[in-house]
Design a protein around this motif. Structure first.
Motif, PDB file in Angstrom:
ATOM      1  N   UNK A 190       0.822  -1.217   0.000  1.00 26.32           N
ATOM      2  CA  UNK A 190       0.000   0.000   0.000  1.00 26.32           C
ATOM      3  C   UNK A 190       0.856   1.268   0.000  1.00 26.32           C
ATOM      4  N   UNK A 191       1.980   1.222   0.710  1.00 27.04           N
ATOM      5  CA  UNK A 191       2.845   2.406   0.782  1.00 27.04           C
ATOM      6  C   UNK A 191       3.491   2.707  -0.571  1.00 27.04           C
ATOM      7  N   UNK A 222      -8.643   5.232   4.927  1.00 28.31           N
ATOM      8  CA  UNK A 222      -7.828   6.255   4.259  1.00 28.31           C
ATOM      9  C   UNK A 222      -7.572   5.871   2.802  1.00 28.31           C
ATOM     10  N   UNK A 223      -7.291   4.583   2.605  1.00 25.58           N
ATOM     11  CA  UNK A 223      -7.026   4.095   1.256  1.00 25.58           C
ATOM     12  C   UNK A 223      -8.297   4.218   0.395  1.00 25.58           C
ATOM     13  N   UNK A 245      -8.713   6.278  -3.111  1.00 25.26           N
ATOM     14  CA  UNK A 245      -9.140   5.687  -4.372  1.00 25.26           C
ATOM     15  C   UNK A 245     -10.395   6.386  -4.913  1.00 25.26           C
ATOM     16  N   UNK A 246     -11.301   6.700  -4.014  1.00 22.95           N
ATOM     17  CA  UNK A 246     -12.509   7.400  -4.450  1.00 22.95           C
ATOM     18  C   UNK A 246     -12.162   8.792  -4.988  1.00 22.95           C
ATOM     19  N   UNK A 247     -11.166   9.425  -4.394  1.00 21.12           N
ATOM     20  CA  UNK A 247     -10.800  10.753  -4.882  1.00 21.12           C
ATOM     21  C   UNK A 247     -10.269  10.682  -6.311  1.00 21.12           C
ATOM     22  N   UNK A 248      -9.571   9.593  -6.629  1.00 23.92           N
ATOM     23  CA  UNK A 248      -9.083   9.417  -8.002  1.00 23.92           C
ATOM     24  C   UNK A 248     -10.261   9.297  -8.968  1.00 23.92           C
TER      25      UNK A 248
END
Length: 594
Positions: free
Chosen positions: A465-466, A501-502, A506-509
């Motif tokens: 994830x990082x 947070x992840x 992803x939704x922001x993308x």
RNA sequence: GGGGGUGUAGCUCAGUUGGUUAGAGCGAUCGCCUGUCACGCGAUAGGUCGAGGGUUCGAGUCCCUUCACUCCCGCCA
């Protein structure tokens, strides 16, 4: 014994000869010999031949009974002489000599015959579904469906899964299919949505600590129908597991499907262990993410060949310069196929909206050469390169297409099916399962050019994830998978993203602000921040599984009360108008376009 | 939303280049028939040729519009 029957219509045998019995059922068929009348009495279990002679006072009345009337018959079981035994039915060694009968349910003139192998229009079948369902084939399909579902239930129970119900009235979600909406009386102007799948609920069940869940879940999507897609509603074997990786889900589902298909079908499984094919490989080799692996034909990319100077196929060369790809399908040993075979496929491709399929056959006299309309454009060396790349041999033929990536995938995929059918390459007695894995997390919308989720927005992206490079969203793969069998998409699933947070990232993308995510997925995003276990699952389509097992091409054949293509129930007359009073109560008024 | 197929008797279908009164099988009704299992034989009834419009001396057949069913594309995370 109750007053209607002592035995069902598939029960009586030689050992019952001499007994007085009571049977009840439908009059399937009459054979009237004037002074002697044979009646096939049918119920859910089978058929028993009954016989009445003119000495019986009721003979004349019985002769006049309409087919499909429900009757009760009292009579004696009698032996049949050896030459009159009917081996087609289980009760064929005996018959029942009628003493007395009684009409339990009269029948009007039938709109369609029941005892017949004829096909009828869908309209008639759906309007009189209760009659259609009496017919042997579909009656058996529905029974099969029941058996498959109860088998799956018991297997799931054995595997330690718990069955839970989830709400039918829930909230509308912005992603995915169109929702069915239900107006709320108590909350004027607000609507419930029927669940497209219990997606969020099953994840919440994992957060609630139940570990393994399943449900034969109704799913509702307001999208257009297809032969293998009911309009409106369908059923999934919905399942979800905590603390699992992709392979754990695979193990459970693979085992379940193998035992189910072995139990309910005589067809062979092509693979005991389902092969895993990546999404990108599937699109290249089969042109589709739901390949029929019974079909041995493979698509090859030969775009590079057209950069050679000794290839003079200018149309393709020009298209490739503007970004198109060239792909081909090799057919083994088709050198002796008539010209019409090739031309028909070319013509078929044009009918599909493609610019056609070029073709040539590889020959060798002294040197390798290509025969066919476009054969002359390829040098000996270019042909040898094609043979090396595709595995084609002398005597094989090659079908070529050139187009943009999406277009060429579509046409080569269709061509792969079409050519295999023409050549009879598909073994109908096989189930070929596979996993399609490594789906991309995002894709670009061709119209809006925006990035959107390619499948399930709740899927976990692959990799550390990082280290995920969010600047190249189209390169991010997801732990998202499908099961495909014989070219039918049976189910899709994923390891879920349980890290809030992840999820926001992803939704922001995909263009959703944090606020919007909180608003639209409040139940789940909130829950994930209170100690959510890693989890994942899948949801095989029950209707399609039964369809494959029943060897049917249309989902209506395994659905008890299906709707027609326009999502109407012709028997119940749904959807229907509602009265003003009902609308008023719901604070609704209608504005219908002409 | 777009494209294809189909629509003729209760059901399944045939109907030629546009030409007399639109046919068959099953079913229905009536009659005959004692071993059928798709029983057999004979007769009778049953049609707005999906609907509307047009071309024509004449349309089930050709043209246009429309409706229904169906298959496909779009759509279906």
């Amino acid at each position: 014994m109750n007053k209607y029957r002592s035995h069902n219509c598939n029960e009586l045998r030689k050992k019952n000869v001499g007994n007085e019995v009571t049977l009840a059922g439908w009059i399937n068929k009459k054979r009237d010999h004037g002074n002697l009348l044979f009646v096939d009495l049918r119920d859910n279990y089978g058929i028993t031949q009954c016989i009445i002679e003119k000495e019986n006072k009721q003979f004349k009345d019985f002769e006049k009974i309409q087919l499909e009337t429900v009757v009760k018959i009292i009579g004696n079981v009698v032996d049949r002489s050896s030459e009159t035994i009917n081996k087609e039915i289980d009760t064929g060694e005996i018959e029942v000599s009628i003493k007395n009968y009684e009409i339990l349910g009269a029948c009007k003139e039938l709109p369609m015959p029941i005892f017949s192998d004829q096909e009828y229009s869908e309209e008639i079948r759906l309007k009189y579904r209760f009659l259609d369902l009496r017919r042997k084939k579909i009656h058996e399909n529905i029974i099969l469906r029941s058996k498959v579902i109860s088998f799956i239930r018991s297997e799931m129970n054995k595997l330690g899964f718990l069955e839970f119900q989830t709400p039918i009235l829930t909230s509308s979600s912005p992603e995915g299919a169109r929702d069915f909406l239900v107006p709320s009386r108590l909350n004027p102007g607000k609507f419930y949505a029927l669940p497209q799948a219990p997606q969020q609920f099953k994840q919440l069940i994992m957060v609630s600590g139940f570990d393994k869940y399943f449900q034969i879940a109704p799913c509702f999507r307001d999208e257009d129908a297809r032969a293998d897609r009911s309009p409106g509603e369908f059923y999934q074997l919905d399942l979800e597991m905590s603390f699992v990786e992709q392979q754990d889900v695979f193990n459970v589902v693979e085992k379940l499907l193998v035992t189910t298909f072995k139990k309910f079908s005589n067809k062979k499984l092509m693979f005991g262990k389902f092969p895993k094919i990546s999404y990108s490989e599937a699109l290249l080799k089969y042109g589709s993410d739901k390949p029929d692996l019974r079909n041995p034909l493979i698509i090859n990319d030969i775009t590079e060949i057209f950069s050679r100077d000794d290839v003079s196929f200018e149309i393709f060369k020009k298209l490739i310069k503007s970004g198109s790809k060239a792909r081909c399908i090799v057919t083994k040993n088709t050198k002796d196929k008539p010209r019409s075979f090739f031309d028909n496929i070319d013509k078929w491709a044009k009918d599909q909206g493609a610019s056609g399929l070029a073709y040539f056959t590889i020959e060798k006299n002294k040197d390798i050469s290509a025969k066919g309309p476009v054969g002359k454009f390829f040098s000996k060396e270019a042909l040898e390169e094609i043979m090396k790349k595709t595995g084609a041999k002398v005597g094989d033929s090659i079908f070529l297409a050139c187009n943009k990536k999406n277009e060429i995938e579509k046409i080569t995929s269709l061509a792969r099916d079409k050519i295999a059918k023409e050549l009879g390459l598909i073994d109908e007695n096989i189930f070929a399962f596979c996993w399609i894995v490594d789906y991309p997390m995002f894709e670009k919308d061709e119209l809006t050019k925006k990035i959107k989720f390619s499948h399930n927005p709740f899927s976990m992206p692959q990799g550390d994830i990082d280290k995920i490079n969010f600047d190249k969203p189209l390169d991010i793969l997801a732990y998202q998978y499908d099961i495909v069998c014989n070219g039918v998409e049976l189910s899709s699933g994923a390891i879920r993203n349980h890290i809030p947070e992840l999820m926001y990232k992803l939704f922001s993308i995909a263009g959703y602000e944090k606020k919007k995510v909180d608003e639209k997925f409040s139940g789940m995003i909130n829950a994930l921040s209170f100690g959510a276990p890693p989890h994942g699952g899948i949801a095989p389509g029950i209707d399609r599984i039964v369809m494959l097992l029943a060897n049917e091409k249309n989902i209506r054949e395994v659905t008890m009360f299906p709707m027609n293509q326009n999502a109407q129930d012709l028997m119940m007359k749904a959807p229907s108008d509602v009265n003003e009073e009902q609308l008023k109560e719901l604070s609704l008024s209608l504005k219908i376009k002409k």
